[in-house]
Design an enzyme around this catalytic site. Structure first.
Site, PDB file in Angstrom:
ATOM      1  CG  ASP A 101      44.014  -5.388 -19.240  1.00  0.00           C
ATOM      2  OD1 ASP A 101      44.894  -4.618 -18.836  1.00  0.00           O
ATOM      3  OD2 ASP A 101      43.642  -5.451 -20.438  1.00  0.00           O
ATOM      4  CG  ASP A 131      38.992  -3.023 -20.637  1.00  0.00           C
ATOM      5  OD1 ASP A 131      39.341  -3.187 -19.449  1.00  0.00           O
ATOM      6  OD2 ASP A 131      39.713  -2.467 -21.484  1.00  0.00           O
ATOM      7  CG  ASP A 191      41.546   3.092 -30.914  1.00  0.00           C
ATOM      8  OD1 ASP A 191      40.869   2.043 -30.814  1.00  0.00           O
ATOM      9  OD2 ASP A 191      42.619   3.254 -30.305  1.00  0.00           O
TER      10      ASP A 191
HETATM   11  P1  ATP Z   1      46.077  -3.365 -24.806  1.00  0.00           P
HETATM   12  O1  ATP Z   1      45.887  -4.829 -24.865  1.00  0.00           O
HETATM   13  O2  ATP Z   1      47.387  -2.931 -25.313  1.00  0.00           O
HETATM   14  O3  ATP Z   1      45.695  -2.741 -23.496  1.00  0.00           O
HETATM   15  P2  ATP Z   1      43.599  -2.248 -25.694  1.00  0.00           P
HETATM   16  O4  ATP Z   1      42.904  -2.389 -27.014  1.00  0.00           O
HETATM   17  O5  ATP Z   1      42.935  -2.834 -24.501  1.00  0.00           O
HETATM   18  O6  ATP Z   1      45.055  -2.797 -25.879  1.00  0.00           O
HETATM   19  P3  ATP Z   1      43.532   0.253 -24.291  1.00  0.00           P
HETATM   20  O7  ATP Z   1      44.432   1.421 -24.442  1.00  0.00           O
HETATM   21  O8  ATP Z   1      43.576  -0.512 -23.020  1.00  0.00           O
HETATM   22  O9  ATP Z   1      43.835  -0.705 -25.504  1.00  0.00           O
HETATM   23  O10 ATP Z   1      42.067   0.775 -24.564  1.00  0.00           O
HETATM   24  C1  ATP Z   1      40.921  -0.065 -24.418  1.00  0.00           C
HETATM   25  C2  ATP Z   1      39.923   0.204 -25.546  1.00  0.00           C
HETATM   26  O11 ATP Z   1      39.429   1.546 -25.434  1.00  0.00           O
HETATM   27  C3  ATP Z   1      40.517   0.111 -26.933  1.00  0.00           C
HETATM   28  O12 ATP Z   1      40.466  -1.222 -27.406  1.00  0.00           O
HETATM   29  C4  ATP Z   1      39.623   1.053 -27.729  1.00  0.00           C
HETATM   30  O13 ATP Z   1      38.432   0.408 -28.102  1.00  0.00           O
HETATM   31  C5  ATP Z   1      39.266   2.140 -26.718  1.00  0.00           C
HETATM   32  N1  ATP Z   1      40.185   3.301 -26.777  1.00  0.00           N
HETATM   33  C6  ATP Z   1      41.263   3.515 -26.005  1.00  0.00           C
HETATM   34  N2  ATP Z   1      41.866   4.670 -26.296  1.00  0.00           N
HETATM   35  C7  ATP Z   1      41.168   5.226 -27.293  1.00  0.00           C
HETATM   36  C8  ATP Z   1      41.276   6.439 -28.040  1.00  0.00           C
HETATM   37  N3  ATP Z   1      42.278   7.294 -27.819  1.00  0.00           N
HETATM   38  N4  ATP Z   1      40.347   6.672 -29.006  1.00  0.00           N
HETATM   39  C9  ATP Z   1      39.326   5.814 -29.218  1.00  0.00           C
HETATM   40  N5  ATP Z   1      39.182   4.660 -28.566  1.00  0.00           N
HETATM   41  C10 ATP Z   1      40.077   4.348 -27.603  1.00  0.00           C
HETATM   42 MG    MG Z   2      43.662  -2.602 -22.426  1.00  0.00          MG
END
Ligand code: ATP
Ligand code: MG
Length: 431
Positions: free
Chosen positions: A49, A51, A129
């Site tokens: 996905d 963002d 994060d």
């Molecule tokens: P995945 O591919 O596993 O979904 P992801 O990096 O997209 O990994 P998500 O949990 O979907 O992870 O979160 C999207 C983005 O939002 C992260 O890449 C990060 O930049 C930010 N983010 C999410 N949760 C947090 C948090 N608890 N604290 C700070 N930033 C966060």
């Molecule tokens: Mg994600």
């Protein structure tokens, strides 16, 4: 980092995401791919996905797309839908009152930070994060913006929190679980300063709402890297806060068979994800709680003279209630979990009509999968296992149900009353 210095190609970005990026830009706004998708593109993967971050407010984004919805209770986002694909668009913001799934992030004191404080791209980068989750791919110049050193950390394959690790964990203790999850998923090392406070601060996880931990549990164990996630949780002593009963059960494991039972179950889960078979948290909780529940049930049969089925029923209810204080497991998963645990004594009876009706039980398949794993605990003999394995393949079952997998897995009972449509696909996707 200009286009010429990185390997991100638009061919690996979904056309839906590209449409949103271009439309925002035509509308006079900044538009960037951000977070996991940029990280995964740089690693040469195909993100599932995408963002997007922008300087447009949610209302402005909504105004640009007919196929969009404003979502989020407090942290407002826009979802733009293209068929089954949803592109999430977030406005740059400074404070981190919420994670990106609109879960409240409490400060160490328990005070919730203010939401929806719009910010600059740099503010937005620094509230994230890990450095590797804080990269922005711009659609104007195809360059990557890196305010936190994420490109170097991707090259070094390490996870590093932005800012002071202790402070970032105190702001949001779930980041400890996220560190374990990304280390598992990406096969990255947790950088030393980011790893150091985890064991000391792990207790902060006890204050996280149980519903949020259920979401996190899904991401850890249902995304195809359950086994690696488990190893990270064990390494940083986080299991005790998520699965305290399982943790205690594993503390008494002289032969290592309990550990092998859990590990094999998790490898099976990963295998199912890899081959696109449905998985459900109900089976995972059955695995994590089987040991504690059967132990408690044994105690009840001895002390209270209960039948084994009664005892398992009571112990299952008791221990699931305890587990739910940590992770809020919805009833649609916890009830069937208790059911397949209670079904285990039925494997001891191999004669009579009951075998037929057991095979037709709609949860027979899951109960059997648990039964097979119990072999690793020495609770099932090879001979019994071979018998049931043969029977459930439909070979040794007498007349009647000629028994292809489907007949046995989803027996007649299903068509009777509880044809509750469980969102199978979603239960696998909802991570
Ligand atoms: P995945 O591919 O596993 O979904 P992801 O990096 O997209 O990994 P998500 O949990 O979907 O992870 O979160 C999207 C983005 O939002 C992260 O890449 C990060 O930049 C930010 N983010 C999410 N949760 C947090 C948090 N608890 N604290 C700070 N930033 C966060
Ligand atoms: Mg994600």
């Amino acid at each position: 980092m200009p286009r010429s210095e990185h390997n991100i190609s638009r061919a690996n970005i979904s056309s839906a995401a590209l449409k949103v990026l271009y439309r925002l830009r035509e509308g006079g706004f900044e538009a960037y791919l951000v977070g996991g998708s940029v990280r995964d593109l740089l690693l040469g993967g195909h993100p599932k996905d995408f963002d997007i971050a922008t300087d447009a407010t949610p209302e402005q984004v909504h105004g640009l797309f007919n196929n969009s919805r404003l979502i989020g209770r407090r942290f407002r986002l826009v979802h733009v839908r293209f068929g089954r694909e949803i592109i999430e668009v977030a406005t740059f913001r400074a404070a981190a009152g919420h994670d990106d799934d609109d879960h409240e992030i409490a400060e160490g004191s328990g005070r919730v930070l203010r939401d929806n404080v719009w910010g600059t791209l740099e503010d937005d980068a620094l509230r994230r994060d890990f450095t590797v989750n804080s990269l922005y791919y711009g659609i104007g110049d195809f360059a990557i913006r890196d305010y936190a050193g994420g490109v170097a950390d991707i090259a070094a394959r390490q996870l590093r929190l932005i800012g002071d690790p202790e402070q970032r964990y105190r702001e949001d203790p779930v980041r400890m679980l996220r560190a374990a999850r990304f280390a598992a998923k990406l096969d990255f090392e947790i950088e030393a300063d980011t790893a150091a406070p985890i064991e000391r601060l792990a207790g902060l996880l006890d204050n996280i709402p149980a519903a949020r931990l259920f979401d996190e549990f899904g991401k850890l164990f249902q995304s195809g890297h359950a086994y690696a996630s488990w190893q990270q949780l064990q390494k940083y002593d986080l299991t005790r806060h998520l699965l305290p009963l399982t943790h205690m059960w594993l503390n008494n494991d002289p032969e290592g068979s309990r550990r092998r039972f859990i590990e094999q179950a998790l490898r099976n889960t990963d295998e199912r994800v890899a081959t696109d078979k449905p998985i459900t948290p109900m089976f995972l909780f059955a695995i994590f709680l089987w040991g504690p529940v059967s132990g408690r049930a044994r105690q009840l049969t001895e002390e209270e003279q209960m039948s084994d089925v009664q005892a398992l029923a009571l112990a299952g209810a008791e221990l699931m209630a305890m587990q739910c204080q940590r992770i809020a497991v919805p009833k649609r998963f916890s009830l069937p979990m208790r059911e397949i645990i209670q079904m285990q004594p039925r494997f001891a009876r191999r004669t009579g009509k009951r075998v037929q009706s057991f095979l037709g039980h709609r949860r027979f398949r899951a109960a059997y999968d648990l039964y097979v794993l119990r072999g690793l605990l020495g609770e099932v003999s090879d001979e019994e296992l071979a018998w049931w394995t043969e029977v459930q393949q439909g070979v040794a079952v007498g007349e009647g149900d000629g028994g292809d997998d489907d007949t046995f897995g989803r027996g007649k009972k299903r068509s009777k009353k509880t044809v509750r449509k469980r969102p199978r696909k979603r239960s696998k996707k909802k991570e």
